[in-house]
Design an enzyme around this catalytic site. Structure first.
Site, PDB file in Angstrom:
ATOM      1  N   HIS A 124       0.847  -1.300  -0.027  1.00  0.00           N
ATOM      2  CA  HIS A 124       0.077  -0.002  -0.046  1.00  0.00           C
ATOM      3  C   HIS A 124       0.968   1.157   0.019  1.00  0.00           C
ATOM      4  O   HIS A 124       2.051   1.238   0.469  1.00  0.00           O
ATOM      5  CB  HIS A 124      -0.732  -0.152   1.368  1.00  0.00           C
ATOM      6  CG  HIS A 124      -1.882   0.960   1.335  1.00  0.00           C
ATOM      7  ND1 HIS A 124      -1.553   2.270   1.638  1.00  0.00           N
ATOM      8  CD2 HIS A 124      -3.416   0.929   1.158  1.00  0.00           C
ATOM      9  CE1 HIS A 124      -2.626   2.914   1.983  1.00  0.00           C
ATOM     10  NE2 HIS A 124      -3.850   2.356   1.572  1.00  0.00           N
ATOM     11  N   ASP A 201       3.045  -4.479   7.805  1.00  0.00           N
ATOM     12  CA  ASP A 201       1.764  -3.746   7.824  1.00  0.00           C
ATOM     13  C   ASP A 201       0.804  -4.765   7.832  1.00  0.00           C
ATOM     14  O   ASP A 201       0.320  -5.608   6.957  1.00  0.00           O
ATOM     15  CB  ASP A 201       1.706  -2.995   6.334  1.00  0.00           C
ATOM     16  CG  ASP A 201       0.270  -2.586   5.901  1.00  0.00           C
ATOM     17  OD1 ASP A 201      -0.439  -2.676   6.882  1.00  0.00           O
ATOM     18  OD2 ASP A 201       0.427  -1.822   4.969  1.00  0.00           O
ATOM     19  N   GLN A 204      -4.656  -5.520   6.686  1.00  0.00           N
ATOM     20  CA  GLN A 204      -5.557  -6.514   5.999  1.00  0.00           C
ATOM     21  C   GLN A 204      -5.483  -7.724   6.763  1.00  0.00           C
ATOM     22  O   GLN A 204      -6.257  -8.593   6.664  1.00  0.00           O
ATOM     23  CB  GLN A 204      -5.222  -6.462   4.637  1.00  0.00           C
ATOM     24  CG  GLN A 204      -5.587  -5.036   3.774  1.00  0.00           C
ATOM     25  CD  GLN A 204      -6.928  -4.734   3.859  1.00  0.00           C
ATOM     26  OE1 GLN A 204      -7.924  -5.520   4.154  1.00  0.00           O
ATOM     27  NE2 GLN A 204      -7.166  -3.453   3.689  1.00  0.00           N
ATOM     28  N   LYS A 227     -10.675  -0.830   9.962  1.00  0.00           N
ATOM     29  CA  LYS A 227     -10.684  -2.220   9.211  1.00  0.00           C
ATOM     30  C   LYS A 227     -10.923  -3.295   9.838  1.00  0.00           C
ATOM     31  O   LYS A 227     -11.173  -4.488   9.432  1.00  0.00           O
ATOM     32  CB  LYS A 227      -9.355  -2.334   8.400  1.00  0.00           C
ATOM     33  CG  LYS A 227      -9.004  -1.192   7.535  1.00  0.00           C
ATOM     34  CD  LYS A 227      -7.546  -1.188   6.605  1.00  0.00           C
ATOM     35  CE  LYS A 227      -7.393  -0.194   5.921  1.00  0.00           C
ATOM     36  NZ  LYS A 227      -7.902   0.338   4.846  1.00  0.00           N
ATOM     37  N   CYS A 366      -4.582   2.198  -3.868  1.00  0.00           N
ATOM     38  CA  CYS A 366      -3.330   2.827  -3.204  1.00  0.00           C
ATOM     39  C   CYS A 366      -2.057   1.682  -3.260  1.00  0.00           C
ATOM     40  O   CYS A 366      -1.304   1.617  -2.578  1.00  0.00           O
ATOM     41  CB  CYS A 366      -3.542   3.085  -1.661  1.00  0.00           C
ATOM     42  SG  CYS A 366      -4.528   4.307  -1.440  1.00  0.00           S
TER      43      CYS A 366
HETATM   44  N1  PMP Z   1      -1.898  -0.860   4.562  1.00  0.00           N
HETATM   45  C1  PMP Z   1      -2.829  -1.684   3.946  1.00  0.00           C
HETATM   46  C2  PMP Z   1      -2.499  -2.847   3.488  1.00  0.00           C
HETATM   47  C3  PMP Z   1      -4.071  -0.904   3.943  1.00  0.00           C
HETATM   48  O1  PMP Z   1      -5.078  -1.722   3.024  1.00  0.00           O
HETATM   49  C4  PMP Z   1      -4.443   0.378   4.185  1.00  0.00           C
HETATM   50  C5  PMP Z   1      -5.755   0.737   4.037  1.00  0.00           C
HETATM   51  N2  PMP Z   1      -6.349   0.649   2.862  1.00  0.00           N
HETATM   52  C6  PMP Z   1      -3.163   1.016   4.932  1.00  0.00           C
HETATM   53  C7  PMP Z   1      -2.131   0.363   4.987  1.00  0.00           C
HETATM   54  C8  PMP Z   1      -3.618   2.230   5.363  1.00  0.00           C
HETATM   55  O2  PMP Z   1      -4.360   2.345   6.621  1.00  0.00           O
HETATM   56  P1  PMP Z   1      -4.930   3.569   7.285  1.00  0.00           P
HETATM   57  O3  PMP Z   1      -5.337   4.599   6.109  1.00  0.00           O
HETATM   58  O4  PMP Z   1      -6.110   3.164   8.113  1.00  0.00           O
HETATM   59  O5  PMP Z   1      -3.935   4.253   7.970  1.00  0.00           O
END
Ligand code: PMP
Length: 408
Positions: A124, A201, A204, A227, A366
């Site tokens: 991401h 990270d 997910q 999430k 993203c």
């Molecule tokens: N990493 C991953 C794998 C994500 O799916 C997301 C959110 N789509 C993020 C990071 C960023 O998370 P946040 O916007 O809640 O900081």
């Protein structure tokens, strides 16, 4: 009990009763944000109705109650992640802020020109851009693990990249764009063999499977509340105690000091408070605790098995759709169905299927570098949660077929 009682699960989510464009909502954008059970909504409400107060400094009853609930959630998160100590749990605004904390604190204190950071192509943007910014500021080199056509990281290429100058490996546990589950334990072992750290990270992963940071043997692990059936505005950074101890604070302010003096200098708080400058998202942190309780009560293994069952059903049905190509066919994947359709723009599909009550996401998710490597600038993505049903999966594929017929 061996099967998730999905009717019971759904009854915990008031939003699932609403309609969109006169149709029952079918919410399949869970990888962006999951919906919130009543227990979490009630926890937020209860905080503001009964004990809204700033934490840690107060000597009055409301401040004590808020502090106890806030610190109680830290213990819940510690237990949920299998961390050794509550001192290893830092509350942030989300995954993004957790990663930026490590980049700005650990990164600036430890990296020298010529050092190397390894990221994967399937990250991401929040696990790419902070490292690009750091690489530029400190003259550090970024190396990128390639992804094959199934959406699986090239582990041989990763091992070849690890070397004397590798200081940190940054990888997601589960890809938000494809659902690929990465072999984090093996990747951590390889990083450590080269004296490097690993940051995972877990945005997910936490909503979909059991996570144990000690079993994974990772150094940093980040996730977001919103999430994982919790509220927005709160996330978690897990960091090994010795690492956090040695890291400098990255934001200064109240809450993160034990003494401030112009004459004698300022003394920082102990970890984790050293990294929590200013008034945090108190209500949201407490409600994150309620979300973890909800997941624990529902049963993460039952949820995972249910979602897997839905994923297989949806995969079979989608693969039968004329001209549809699944993007991301890793053998080990969860919850995400990314696809493109011949002769139909993803955006058109997303807009039209919304008219039928179905919420999916379209775009680059993203993860532009990976999609670009696959020759794509967008996909349609349906992502599942424990409250989704086989009937919703069937209705989604039926709606998709209608939409495709309209745009072709
Ligand atoms: N990493 C991953 C794998 C994500 O799916 C997301 C959110 N789509 C993020 C990071 C960023 O998370 P946040 O916007 O809640 O900081």
């Amino acid at each position: 009990e061996t099967m998730l009682d999905v009717a019971r699960v759904r009854s915990d989510f008031p939003i699932l009763e609403r309609e969109v464009h006169g149709k029952p909502l079918i919410y399949l954008d869970n990888a962006a944000t999951s919906q919130t059970p009543s227990a979490v909504i009630d926890t937020l409400d209860d905080y503001y109705r009964r004990y809204n107060a700033n934490i840690h400094r107060g000597l009055h009853t409301l401040a004590d109650e808020a502090t106890a609930a806030y610190e109680g959630t830290r213990e819940k998160v510690r237990a949920w992640l299998g961390a050794a100590s509550h001192r290893e749990i830092v509350f942030t605004r989300g995954t993004t802020e957790a990663i930026n904390l490590v980049a700005n604190s650990w990164g600036r204190a430890n990296l020298r020109p010529g050092d190397e950071i390894i990221v994967s192509l399937m990250e991401h943007h929040s696990n790419i851009v902070p490292w690009q910014m750091l690489a530029e500021a400190l003259d550090v080199t970024l190396k990128v693990i390639p992804v094959d056509e199934r959406g699986v990281l090239d582990q041989a290429a990763y091992r070849d990249m690890l070397g004397e100058r590798t200081r940190l490996v940054c990888v997601n546990h589960v890809s938000n764009a494809l659902g690929t589950v990465n072999p984090v334990t093996e990747m951590a072992r390889a990083a450590h063999e080269h004296g490097a750290l690993i940051l995972v990270d877990g945005a997910q992963a936490v909503p979909h499977q059991r996570v144990d940071v000690q079993a994974l043997d990772v150094d940093f692990y980040a996730f977001s509340g919103h999430k994982a059936y919790g509220p927005t505005g709160v996330g978690v950074l897990y960091g090994r105690e010795a690492l956090l101890e040695a890291m400098p604070p990255w934001q200064g302010g109240g809450e993160m000091i034990s003494r401030v003096s112009f004459e004698k200098g300022t003394v920082y708080s102990e970890i984790p408070h050293k990294f929590e400058a200013g008034t945090p998202a108190i209500a949201e942190v407490i409600a994150l605790g309620a979300a973890l309780d909800w997941i624990a009560d529902t049963g993460i293994d039952l949820m995972a098995a249910w979602e897997h069952h839905l994923l297989e059903r949806a995969t079979d049905k989608l693969q039968a759709v004329d001209g549809l190509r699944m993007i991301g066919t890793a053998p080990d994947k969860v919850s995400v169905l990314s696809f493109v359709v011949d002769g139909a723009h993803s955006q058109d599909i997303g807009l039209l299927i919304d008219q039928l009550g179905v919420a999916i996401r379209t775009g680059h998710h993203c993860a532009q570098p990976m999609l670009a490597s696959m020759g794509l600038d967008a996909t349609c993505r349906a992502s599942l949660a424990a409250y989704n049903t086989p009937e919703e999966v069937d209705a989604f594929v039926e709606a998709l077929q209608k939409v495709i017929a309209m745009v072709r």
